[in-house]
Design an enzyme around this catalytic site. Structure first.
Site, PDB file in Angstrom:
ATOM      1  NE  ARG A  68     -10.495  -9.288   2.745  1.00  0.00           N
ATOM      2  CZ  ARG A  68     -11.404  -9.145   1.779  1.00  0.00           C
ATOM      3  NH1 ARG A  68     -11.260  -8.177   0.885  1.00  0.00           N
ATOM      4  NH2 ARG A  68     -12.436  -9.959   1.704  1.00  0.00           N
ATOM      5  CE1 TYR A 122      12.245   3.004  -3.565  1.00  0.00           C
ATOM      6  CE2 TYR A 122       9.992   2.156  -3.733  1.00  0.00           C
ATOM      7  CZ  TYR A 122      11.208   2.228  -3.069  1.00  0.00           C
ATOM      8  OH  TYR A 122      11.367   1.521  -1.906  1.00  0.00           O
ATOM      9  CG  ASP A 194       6.304   7.854  -5.621  1.00  0.00           C
ATOM     10  OD1 ASP A 194       6.164   8.572  -4.612  1.00  0.00           O
ATOM     11  OD2 ASP A 194       6.963   6.803  -5.622  1.00  0.00           O
ATOM     12  CE  LYS A 219      10.464   5.787   1.585  1.00  0.00           C
ATOM     13  NZ  LYS A 219       9.876   4.513   1.187  1.00  0.00           N
TER      14      LYS A 219
END
Length: 399
Positions: A68, A122, A194, A219
């Site tokens: 992890r 967003y 962002d 993206k």
């Protein structure tokens, strides 16, 4: 130390060399190295002794401890992303852009704090503020994305974080990031951006005063519409908080996914140039059509954010919007349904072009969205723009 950890190198070179440390790409026992960091899959890590186990330490970020906490494949991507942000201390990776935003907000805010959130954010970011943050006692004030230095009037003693998104991914307002971050620093308030629209290739956020920059790697960084991931890159002062919160939340990403994003990252420079050129060609064509009310694209001289975009950005991406003049929602639906080369789908930044209807009026609270014409958002891909323009002409004929 990464091969590209050198601020004298240009971004395109850093994209190619980032994350390719010799210890991750070479094995002296085999007499050489490989170009790409191999995919290291792991959950359990074995130690030579108890002393070895204790020496690794829970805080490690680039030594094998437990799956992890990452493997060289994960660290290679994180390294490459940090290299793109002058002033960056490190990068953390998350299963999606939404997970990255949520983790950053949780790391930097506590009950009783006040958050200033841009009104053009967003929609999932707004939902997190209105949902989980509200339940934990964080008060959110939404502000006009064009507020600039006026942000100072909204800062209270409880304000701990200002969140920016520039340009907004639905309505494309360009924020005066340097002005806002300068005021935030004088008032002891952190800033988080962002930066998915531009990526650090077009807007190195930390160099403009931001403390934490987020990207949805789903993206442009991934670039092929087949992987989901998010990232947070921060300055040294904020890094310990982000890392601690990320470990406590249990966020982890697949090394296979990291290898895919790394592959996409290597061609980001050439893809962004094509996305930007194609997008601007399509936007300019739409601006000349009588069926179009206005085009929302900061790289166009008639856009309200063009002056700030010209000052701060190194280029443009392929995401923008436009309105259909004097028509109703049914006509917008006919337009979208008539398109053959634009997929109808969420997300953006892949090699293929996408279209979605957009209705910002329903979520805006600080500044009402009053344009009566229906809005359409386009993500322009890597196709020939002449074919995309011909497709849009067919769509407009369906109005």
């Amino acid at each position: 130390m990464s091969k590209s950890d050198d601020d004298s190198l240009r971004p395109a070179t850093k994209l190619v060399q980032g994350g390719r440390r010799p210890e991750w790409t070479g094995d002296p026992r085999l007499g050489g190295g490989v170009v790409n960091p191999p995919v290291w899959r792991a959950s359990t890590i074995l130690y030579d002794s108890i002393a070895d186990l204790k020496a690794r330490g829970h805080a490690t970020h680039d030594k094998l401890y437990y799956g992890r906490r990452g493997t060289p494949t994960v660290w290679a991507l994180a390294d490459a992303l940090t290299d793109l942000e002058p002033g960056g201390e490190g990068t953390l990776l998350y299963p999606s852009g939404v997970a990255a935003n949520s983790a950053g907000l949780l790391a930097l805010l506590s009950p009783g704090n006040h958050l200033l959130m841009v009104d053009s954010a967003y929609e999932p970011t707004r939902a997190f503020c209105n949902g989980m943050l509200a339940r934990m006692g964080v008060r959110t004030t939404y502000y006009d994305p064009l507020i600039g230095t006026g942000i100072a009037d909204l800062i209270t003693p409880e304000t701990k974080l200002i969140f920016l998104e520039s340009p907004g991914s639905l309505t494309f307002e360009v924020q005066d990031v340097p002005a806002i971050t300068a005021i935030a620093r004088t008032r002891g308030v952190l800033t988080m951006l962002d930066n998915t629209w531009a990526t650090p290739l077009l807007f190195p956020a930390l160099a403009h005063g931001v403390d934490v920059t987020m990207m949805s790697l789903t993206k442009y960084a991934g670039g092929h519409s087949d992987v989901m991931m998010g990232s947070l890159t921060s300055t040294r002062a904020v890094w310990p908080k982000l890392r601690s919160a990320t470990y406590q939340l249990g966020h982890a990403v697949s090394p296979d996914d990291c290898a895919m994003v790394l592959r996409g990252l290597r061609t980001l420079d050439v893809r962004m140039a094509r996305h930007g050129a194609n997008g601007l060609a399509v936007a300019n064509w739409l601006a000349g059509r009588p069926e179009v009310g206005r085009v929302l694209h900061p790289a166009r001289p008639d856009d309200p954010g063009h002056a700030i975009w010209t000052r701060d950005f190194r280029g443009t991406s392929g995401l923008f919007g436009f309105t259909l003049k004097g028509v109703d929602e049914a006509a917008r639906t006919r337009f979208v349904d008539a398109l053959a080369h634009f997929g109808i789908g969420f997300s953006w930044g892949g090699y293929e072009s996408l279209v979605v209807p957009s209705d910002p009026a329903a979520i805006r609270t600080a500044v009402a969205w009053t344009d009566p014409d229906p809005l359409v958002r386009l993500s322009i891909g890597l196709e020939d723009p002449a074919d995309l323009i011909a497709d849009l002409e067919r769509g407009l004929a369906a109005l």
